[in-house]
Motif scaffolding. Structure first.
Motif, PDB file in Angstrom:
ATOM      1  N   UNK A  55       0.836  -1.194   0.000  1.00 26.97           N
ATOM      2  CA  UNK A  55       0.000   0.000   0.000  1.00 26.97           C
ATOM      3  C   UNK A  55       0.872   1.244   0.000  1.00 26.97           C
ATOM      4  N   UNK A  56       0.228   2.409   0.022  1.00 25.31           N
ATOM      5  CA  UNK A  56       0.974   3.664  -0.074  1.00 25.31           C
ATOM      6  C   UNK A  56       0.587   4.593   1.074  1.00 25.31           C
ATOM      7  N   UNK A  57       1.617   5.187   1.712  1.00 22.78           N
ATOM      8  CA  UNK A  57       1.423   6.190   2.753  1.00 22.78           C
ATOM      9  C   UNK A  57       2.036   7.496   2.259  1.00 22.78           C
ATOM     10  N   UNK A  58       1.245   8.565   2.272  1.00 24.52           N
ATOM     11  CA  UNK A  58       1.716   9.863   1.797  1.00 24.52           C
ATOM     12  C   UNK A  58       1.838  10.842   2.952  1.00 24.52           C
ATOM     13  N   UNK A  70       3.457  -0.245  -7.688  1.00 16.31           N
ATOM     14  CA  UNK A  70       4.247  -0.922  -6.647  1.00 16.31           C
ATOM     15  C   UNK A  70       3.395  -1.176  -5.405  1.00 16.31           C
ATOM     16  N   UNK A  71       2.567  -0.182  -5.032  1.00 19.87           N
ATOM     17  CA  UNK A  71       1.727  -0.318  -3.838  1.00 19.87           C
ATOM     18  C   UNK A  71       0.688  -1.417  -4.002  1.00 19.87           C
ATOM     19  N   UNK A  72       0.264  -1.652  -5.246  1.00 13.55           N
ATOM     20  CA  UNK A  72      -0.765  -2.660  -5.502  1.00 13.55           C
ATOM     21  C   UNK A  72      -0.187  -4.050  -5.728  1.00 13.55           C
ATOM     22  N   UNK A  73       1.124  -4.143  -5.891  1.00  9.01           N
ATOM     23  CA  UNK A  73       1.730  -5.448  -6.224  1.00  9.01           C
ATOM     24  C   UNK A  73       2.689  -5.946  -5.156  1.00  9.01           C
ATOM     25  N   UNK A  74       2.493  -5.491  -3.903  1.00  5.21           N
ATOM     26  CA  UNK A  74       3.222  -6.134  -2.812  1.00  5.21           C
ATOM     27  C   UNK A  74       4.275  -5.317  -2.108  1.00  5.21           C
ATOM     28  N   UNK A  75       4.454  -4.037  -2.456  1.00  2.00           N
ATOM     29  CA  UNK A  75       5.441  -3.213  -1.769  1.00  2.00           C
ATOM     30  C   UNK A  75       4.758  -2.122  -0.949  1.00  2.00           C
ATOM     31  N   UNK A 135      12.365  -5.254  -3.491  1.00  2.00           N
ATOM     32  CA  UNK A 135      12.187  -4.400  -2.307  1.00  2.00           C
ATOM     33  C   UNK A 135      10.990  -4.819  -1.455  1.00  2.00           C
ATOM     34  N   UNK A 136      11.054  -4.518  -0.166  1.00  2.00           N
ATOM     35  CA  UNK A 136       9.884  -4.615   0.710  1.00  2.00           C
ATOM     36  C   UNK A 136       9.261  -3.246   0.935  1.00  2.00           C
ATOM     37  N   UNK A 137      10.138  -2.248   1.093  1.00  2.00           N
ATOM     38  CA  UNK A 137       9.681  -0.877   1.357  1.00  2.00           C
ATOM     39  C   UNK A 137      10.393   0.065   0.388  1.00  2.00           C
ATOM     40  N   UNK A 138       9.637   0.981  -0.197  1.00  2.00           N
ATOM     41  CA  UNK A 138      10.206   1.952  -1.129  1.00  2.00           C
ATOM     42  C   UNK A 138       9.864   3.360  -0.647  1.00  2.00           C
ATOM     43  N   UNK A 139      10.862   4.213  -0.554  1.00  2.00           N
ATOM     44  CA  UNK A 139      10.619   5.631  -0.280  1.00  2.00           C
ATOM     45  C   UNK A 139      10.880   6.426  -1.547  1.00  2.00           C
TER      46      UNK A 139
END
Length: 586
Positions: free
Chosen positions: A337-340, A426-431, A406-410
């Motif tokens: 998912x994505x955190x902004x 990326x947020x929808x495919x597991x990161x 990656x597990x986490x991407x900034x």
């Protein structure tokens, strides 16, 4: 002089020496530490003339034989003995505002700039051998004591500058500062602040940098105007004037800063960016991110201070309320998912993101970051600096990250559709993707993504949480006192009558510790918008950001104004800060 390996290559190419002779000289160099050229001349492998010819060709600089030169005494006195010895140079002549220097290393820009500052003359360089320069210094300075040589400059500009700055720099000493050009083994260590090291421009610049560090400033502004020159510091979010140095030294100060940041001092037409690294004698490291911008009356320099030891990575100390912190942690602990994080420049977004990553930073987690710039180097994170001039953009880095398991991407910032599309994918495919946007509040970030071109259903399904934040000044704990504020005023601010009665507003009276401002330090205020089922449905249905905000408030979201009011009510900040930093809720 070129590095030893480069010099050897040049001599071999020009068939001045053989490979065997070079190998023997290199072995000797490892034992003695002498320069390769000096060894070859001492061993009579080559003559000084041959060495000079090769170096002259390599540097594109004419060579002179100092033994055939006669240098006037008044020219010698222009350069202090310490400076001549340190940089291996000697002045040959001076006329029509130009001083000609014989140097062993004609590419030594620090030496050239030092001479410019001291004499006020433009510099032209010719090449001479190191030994010839040493002999010439012994010959022409032999009768001049070192201290006298320092004071012997007859350059009016240098004398006037020193006199004008004496009252500013006072007894400031900079022995405990080390400057670096960026690499750990490329450290330049200033000597004691005596002789030429106490030259007024250098001393003034060092004093400004140290003053900014001591006052915990976040930025330094060096500003040129038509008839004025000033330096301001941003402390706790507010700009304060530090000093107004003499107007005539404005270009010298800017040039000094550009050299320290490894920038082109001759280029004054386009913006430039660089970095100054400082290591203090208490082992603290400081980075100054330098931005130079050409303005109407000269270049403006802004330096952002990055104190590695002051980076707050404990999320419990950033200003989150308990419920807000629990919501943010729950979002960043999701597997995808994505955190902004949203807010203007200087609102603490970088600190929040690094704090989040520090909690996720484990040996079992692969964290990749794309930043512009990389502000802090954190062990365990794979950090990449963006270089748009060579095509290394956020979008390209993100695309490459997806092939790095990656597990986490900034992502430093989502600026365009391409970056947004890859981040959503990326947020929808597991990161787990964390990034920033520049919007006024949390709900408007949704509208921003949709306006970029991301489909509403993709926005709804990819987002975990949006957080808006600001930094608010804290009332000085040393001098703050309770203040009386009418209930009607507190209610008009946005408080309920019950909360207004319980509030204990404070205000700093001003003291030595806060510099008379009444404020000391800053704290974050936050607006946390978790993307739950109701918010997802609202996004897909096309509700406006104002409608989404009203819905979120009904579900318990605290706005930036409410977060600031909470801190004011408990005496942490003041009502002036609440009104100055946040907008009233609609």
């Amino acid at each position: 002089m070129p590095p030893a390996d480069r010099l050897g290559e040049l001599l071999i190419r020009d068939k001045v020496i053989s490979l065997q002779q070079l190998s023997q000289a290199v072995n000797e160099q490892r034992k003695t530490g002498e320069g390769l050229g000096e060894i070859l001349v001492r061993q009579s492998v080559i003559s000084e003339r041959d060495l000079l010819n090769v170096l002259s060709k390599a540097h594109g600089t004419p060579a002179v034989n100092l033994k055939e030169q006669t240098i006037p005494a008044d020219v010698v006195k222009l350069i202090p003995k310490e400076l001549a010895l340190r940089h291996k140079l000697i002045p040959l002549s001076c006329a029509t505002g130009i001083i000609i220097l014989a140097m062993a290393d004609p590419k030594n820009l620090n030496a050239i700039d030092d001479v410019k500052f001291l004499t006020g003359y433009n510099v032209e360089v010719v090449l001479s051998s190191e030994q010839d320069i040493k002999d010439a210094i012994a010959k022409y300075y032999g009768a001049i004591p070192a201290a006298a040589a320092t004071k012997a400059s007859s350059a009016e500009v240098a004398q006037n500058t020193e006199k004008d700055l004496e009252s500013i720099v006072g007894a400031f000493r900079d022995e405990g500062i080390e400057f670096s050009s960026g690499e750990e083994d490329d450290m330049i260590v200033p000597e004691n602040a005596s002789g030429y090291d106490a030259a007024p421009i250098i001393k003034l610049v060092n004093m400004v940098l140290m003053d900014a560090i001591d006052k915990k400033a976040s930025d330094i502004h060096v500003e040129n105007y038509e008839k004025d020159f000033r330096i301001r510091l941003r402390i706790d979010g507010e700009l304060y004037e530090a000093i107004r140095p003499p107007f005539k030294i404005r270009n010298a100060v800017v040039s000094r800063l550009k050299i320290m940041a490894n920038l082109d001092i001759a280029e004054r037409r386009i913006p430039q960016d660089g970095r100054i690294k400082i290591r203090l004698k208490d082992s603290r490291e400081m980075d100054f991110r330098v931005s130079v911008l050409p303005c109407t009356f000269g270049e403006k320099v802004v330096m952002r201070l990055l104190d590695k030891t002051n980076l707050q990575l404990d999320m419990t100390k950033l200003g989150f309320e308990v419920e807000q912190l629990n919501q943010f942690r729950a979002a960043i602990e999701m597997p995808y998912g994505m955190c902004l994080v949203t807010g203007p420049t200087g609102s603490g977004k970088t600190t929040t993101l690094y704090s989040a990553l520090s909690e996720l930073n484990k040996t079992t987690v692969n964290i990749m970051t794309a930043e512009d710039p990389v502000e802090y180097n954190i062990e365990g994170l794979n950090q990449i600096q963006m270089h748009e001039e060579i095509g290394l953009t956020f979008a390209l880095a993100l695309r490459s990250f997806l092939r790095q398991d990656p597990n986490v991407i900034l992502v430093g910032e989502i600026r365009d559709l391409e970056t947004a599309e890859i981040a959503v994918k990326a947020a929808l495919t597991g990161q787990l993707v964390v990034s920033t946007l520049h919007t006024n509040d949390a709900p408007s970030s949704i509208t921003r993504l949709i306006n970029m071109g991301i489909e509403p259903f993709l926005v709804a399904t990819s987002l975990n949480l949006i957080q808006a934040q600001r930094l608010i000044r804290k009332a000085c704990v040393n001098c703050k006192k309770p203040v009386k504020i009418e209930l009607d005023e507190l209610i008009a601010l946005g408080m309920t009558p019950e909360d207004a009665k319980k509030a204990t507003p404070m205000k700093g009276e001003g003291c030595e510790k806060c510099g008379g401002s009444g404020y000391k330090g800053r704290l974050g205020i936050y607006e946390i918008l978790p993307i739950n089922e109701d918010i997802r449905n609202a996004i897909v249905s096309g509700l406006s950001d104002i409608e989404i905000k009203h819905l979120a408030v009904k579900k318990g979201m605290r706005s930036l104004r409410q977060s600031a009011i909470s801190k004011m009510a408990s005496g942490i900040t003041t009502i002036d800060e609440v009104v100055g930093v946040t907008l009233a809720d609609e």
